[in-house]
Design a protein around this motif. Structure first.
Motif, short mmCIF file in Angstrom:
data_model
loop_
_atom_site.label_atom_id
_atom_site.label_comp_id
_atom_site.label_asym_id
_atom_site.label_seq_id
_atom_site.Cartn_x
_atom_site.Cartn_y
_atom_site.Cartn_z
N LEU A 3 44.96 -101.23 41.48
CA LEU A 3 43.92 -100.69 40.61
C LEU A 3 43.16 -99.57 41.30
CD1 LEU A 3 42.41 -104.04 39.25
CD2 LEU A 3 44.15 -102.59 38.17
N GLY A 4 42.77 -98.61 40.52
CA GLY A 4 41.91 -97.55 41.05
C GLY A 4 40.49 -98.07 41.20
N ASP A 5 39.63 -97.25 41.76
CA ASP A 5 38.24 -97.65 41.99
C ASP A 5 37.53 -98.02 40.68
OD1 ASP A 5 38.45 -97.32 44.71
OD2 ASP A 5 37.59 -95.29 44.70
N LEU A 6 37.68 -97.19 39.67
CA LEU A 6 37.01 -97.45 38.40
C LEU A 6 37.56 -98.72 37.75
CD1 LEU A 6 35.02 -96.68 36.20
CD2 LEU A 6 36.79 -95.21 35.22
N GLU A 7 38.88 -98.85 37.74
CA GLU A 7 39.49 -100.05 37.14
C GLU A 7 39.02 -101.31 37.87
OE1 GLU A 7 43.82 -98.76 35.53
OE2 GLU A 7 43.55 -98.79 37.70
N SER A 8 38.93 -101.24 39.16
CA SER A 8 38.49 -102.38 39.95
C SER A 8 37.04 -102.75 39.62
CB SER A 8 38.62 -102.05 41.43
OG SER A 8 38.24 -103.14 42.22
N ARG A 9 36.18 -101.76 39.50
CA ARG A 9 34.78 -102.03 39.16
C ARG A 9 34.66 -102.63 37.77
NH1 ARG A 9 32.98 -96.67 41.75
NH2 ARG A 9 33.68 -95.91 39.74
N VAL A 10 35.43 -102.11 36.82
CA VAL A 10 35.38 -102.63 35.45
C VAL A 10 35.89 -104.06 35.42
CG1 VAL A 10 36.24 -102.35 33.10
CG2 VAL A 10 35.53 -100.35 34.39
N LEU A 11 36.94 -104.36 36.18
CA LEU A 11 37.47 -105.72 36.24
C LEU A 11 36.44 -106.67 36.84
CD1 LEU A 11 39.79 -107.67 35.75
CD2 LEU A 11 40.70 -107.03 37.99
N LYS A 12 35.77 -106.26 37.89
CA LYS A 12 34.73 -107.10 38.49
C LYS A 12 33.61 -107.39 37.48
CE LYS A 12 35.45 -105.71 43.27
NZ LYS A 12 34.91 -105.00 44.42
N GLU A 13 33.23 -106.38 36.71
CA GLU A 13 32.20 -106.59 35.69
C GLU A 13 32.70 -107.53 34.61
OE1 GLU A 13 28.81 -106.76 33.59
OE2 GLU A 13 29.07 -106.00 35.63
N ALA A 14 33.97 -107.42 34.25
CA ALA A 14 34.55 -108.33 33.26
C ALA A 14 34.49 -109.77 33.78
CB ALA A 14 35.99 -107.94 32.95
N PHE A 15 34.79 -109.97 35.05
CA PHE A 15 34.71 -111.32 35.62
C PHE A 15 33.27 -111.82 35.65
CE2 PHE A 15 38.84 -110.56 38.09
CZ PHE A 15 39.59 -111.20 37.12
#
Length: 70
Positions: A42-54
């Motif tokens: 995952l890219g940086d943005l995708e990773s941050r969005v996934l963390k927020e989803a969790f």
């Protein structure tokens, strides 16, 4: 609250999007389908969005535990 519901729906949709994308790539490579998403892909943005989803999922789980005394 309506805002919470929208956040939970967005989190669910994002995770499903990642799963479908992963399944598509696995199918193209003739690999067995897996729900595992390697965070290193995952890219940086995708990773941050996934963390927020969790975070949103944890919030919903906590509310359900309280409400249904789980």
């Amino acid at each position: 609250k309506q805002e919470d519901v929208q956040n939970w729906l967005s989190a669910y949709r994002y995770i499903q999007l990642l799963r479908v994308r992963t399944h598509h790539q696995q199918a193209l490579e003739n690999k067995p389908l897996s729900n595992y998403i390697n965070p290193k892909t995952l890219g940086d943005l995708e990773s941050r969005v996934l963390k927020e989803a969790f975070r949103q999922i944890r919030k919903l789980q906590s509310l359900l535990e309280i409400r249904y005394q789980l």
